[in-house]
Scaffold this motif. Structure first.
Motif, PDB file in Angstrom:
ATOM      1  N   VAL A  48      -4.929  -3.633   3.744  1.00 15.87           N
ATOM      2  CA  VAL A  48      -3.656  -4.105   4.047  1.00 15.87           C
ATOM      3  C   VAL A  48      -2.786  -2.940   4.981  1.00 15.87           C
ATOM      4  N   THR A  49      -2.331  -3.399   5.794  1.00 17.94           N
ATOM      5  CA  THR A  49      -1.206  -2.407   6.438  1.00 17.94           C
ATOM      6  C   THR A  49       0.115  -2.501   6.030  1.00 17.94           C
ATOM      7  N   TRP A  50       0.875  -1.550   5.381  1.00 12.67           N
ATOM      8  CA  TRP A  50       2.077  -1.731   4.783  1.00 12.67           C
ATOM      9  C   TRP A  50       3.066  -1.170   5.919  1.00 12.67           C
ATOM     10  N   MET A  51       4.282  -2.076   5.799  1.00 11.37           N
ATOM     11  CA  MET A  51       5.393  -1.778   6.896  1.00 11.37           C
ATOM     12  C   MET A  51       6.302  -0.971   6.233  1.00 11.37           C
ATOM     13  N   ASP A  52       6.504   0.186   6.769  1.00 11.98           N
ATOM     14  CA  ASP A  52       7.313   1.083   6.295  1.00 11.98           C
ATOM     15  C   ASP A  52       8.750   0.843   6.735  1.00 11.98           C
TER      16      ASP A  52
ATOM     17  N   ASN B 172      17.273  -4.674  -8.923  1.00 13.11           N
ATOM     18  CA  ASN B 172      16.607  -5.769  -8.346  1.00 13.11           C
ATOM     19  C   ASN B 172      14.997  -5.457  -8.222  1.00 13.11           C
ATOM     20  N   VAL B 173      14.379  -6.412  -7.805  1.00 17.85           N
ATOM     21  CA  VAL B 173      12.633  -6.270  -7.457  1.00 17.85           C
ATOM     22  C   VAL B 173      12.718  -5.538  -6.328  1.00 17.85           C
ATOM     23  N   LYS B 174      11.750  -4.837  -6.357  1.00 13.11           N
ATOM     24  CA  LYS B 174      11.217  -3.953  -4.985  1.00 13.11           C
ATOM     25  C   LYS B 174      10.364  -4.875  -4.355  1.00 13.11           C
ATOM     26  N   VAL B 175      10.691  -5.098  -2.986  1.00 11.70           N
ATOM     27  CA  VAL B 175       9.877  -5.894  -2.118  1.00 11.70           C
ATOM     28  C   VAL B 175       9.357  -4.913  -0.904  1.00 11.70           C
ATOM     29  N   ARG B 176       8.085  -5.083  -0.675  1.00 13.33           N
ATOM     30  CA  ARG B 176       7.550  -4.608   0.589  1.00 13.33           C
ATOM     31  C   ARG B 176       6.690  -5.386   1.253  1.00 13.33           C
ATOM     32  N   LEU B 177       6.691  -5.215   2.566  1.00 14.61           N
ATOM     33  CA  LEU B 177       5.921  -6.173   3.483  1.00 14.61           C
ATOM     34  C   LEU B 177       4.667  -5.627   3.978  1.00 14.61           C
ATOM     35  N   GLY B 178       3.423  -6.603   3.671  1.00 12.84           N
ATOM     36  CA  GLY B 178       2.363  -6.026   4.041  1.00 12.84           C
ATOM     37  C   GLY B 178       1.560  -6.936   5.031  1.00 12.84           C
ATOM     38  N   VAL B 179       0.648  -6.585   5.991  1.00 15.39           N
ATOM     39  CA  VAL B 179      -0.002  -7.499   6.914  1.00 15.39           C
ATOM     40  C   VAL B 179      -1.582  -7.247   6.595  1.00 15.39           C
ATOM     41  N   VAL B 180      -2.276  -8.039   6.549  1.00 17.66           N
ATOM     42  CA  VAL B 180      -3.788  -8.189   6.040  1.00 17.66           C
ATOM     43  C   VAL B 180      -4.488  -9.098   7.078  1.00 17.66           C
TER      44      VAL B 180
END
Length: 191
Positions: free
Chosen positions: A186-190, A171-179
């Motif tokens: 960008v702050t990436w949510m781990d 599947n695709v790799k999805v990650r969530l960021g906040v800008v």
């Protein structure tokens, strides 16, 4: 039936403690039109829509969303998240590094759209100071050719390649960021 406007509210003291500028903001209404040529705004006190943001077939505006405070409009263009401040009409790109073929920012991926009925790939914070967004990496997903039978063209012109996650495969790799909506890192949510 009582029709409320700014004067009625001030006279009835319905918004006790609100400053007049806040009352003006609450009653500043507009209509937003998304057309193939761009985004139009029409103020209720103005009879003619105004083009705020032009779009082209090679660089369309995707998924425009007004900030909760009504001062900005976020959208995806060229696979990157952008925002325009409506007071000065200055567009600003918030994310960088997408290539469109395998990496996008602010767009919902196939599984989210088709299986979870989630069409958006970004969300405004309640105070409109930040935007959370998805980064979608489809590098490992094979391309699948889809024939568009409704097209007037034939042969290769009627085919489109789409990354399609087959059952049992990656599947695709999805990650969530906040800008910040004003721009910044960008702050990436781990997880």
């Amino acid at each position: 039936m009582t029709h409320f406007n700014r004067t009625t509210i001030l006279q009835n003291n319905s918004f006790h403690g609100k400053v007049p500028s806040e009352i003006d903001r609450l009653f500043h209404l507009r209509v937003i039109y998304k057309l193939p040529v761009g985004i139009y705004f029409q103020e209720f006190d103005c009879s003619k829509p105004v083009l705020k943001l032009a779009s082209t077939s090679l660089s369309p505006i995707i998924d425009p969303l007004l900030s909760l405070d009504g001062t900005m409009l976020a959208y995806v263009r060229d696979h990157e998240l952008h925002v325009i401040n409506l007071s000065d009409n200055e567009p600003r790109q918030l994310t960088f590094g997408a290539n469109g073929n395998t990496l996008t920012h602010g767009l919902a991926e196939y599984i989210a759209q088709e299986e979870m009925d989630r069409k958006n790939g970004y969300w405004w914070s309640l105070d409109s100071r930040f935007i959370a967004f998805t980064q979608v990496d489809s590098f490992e997903i094979p391309l699948f050719q889809i024939m568009h039978q409704g097209k007037s063209s034939l042969g290769a012109d009627a085919l489109d390649d789409h990354a399609y996650p087959f059952a049992g495969a990656s599947n695709v790799k999805v990650r969530l960021g906040v800008v910040p909506s004003a721009g910044g890192p960008v702050t990436w949510m781990d997880c």
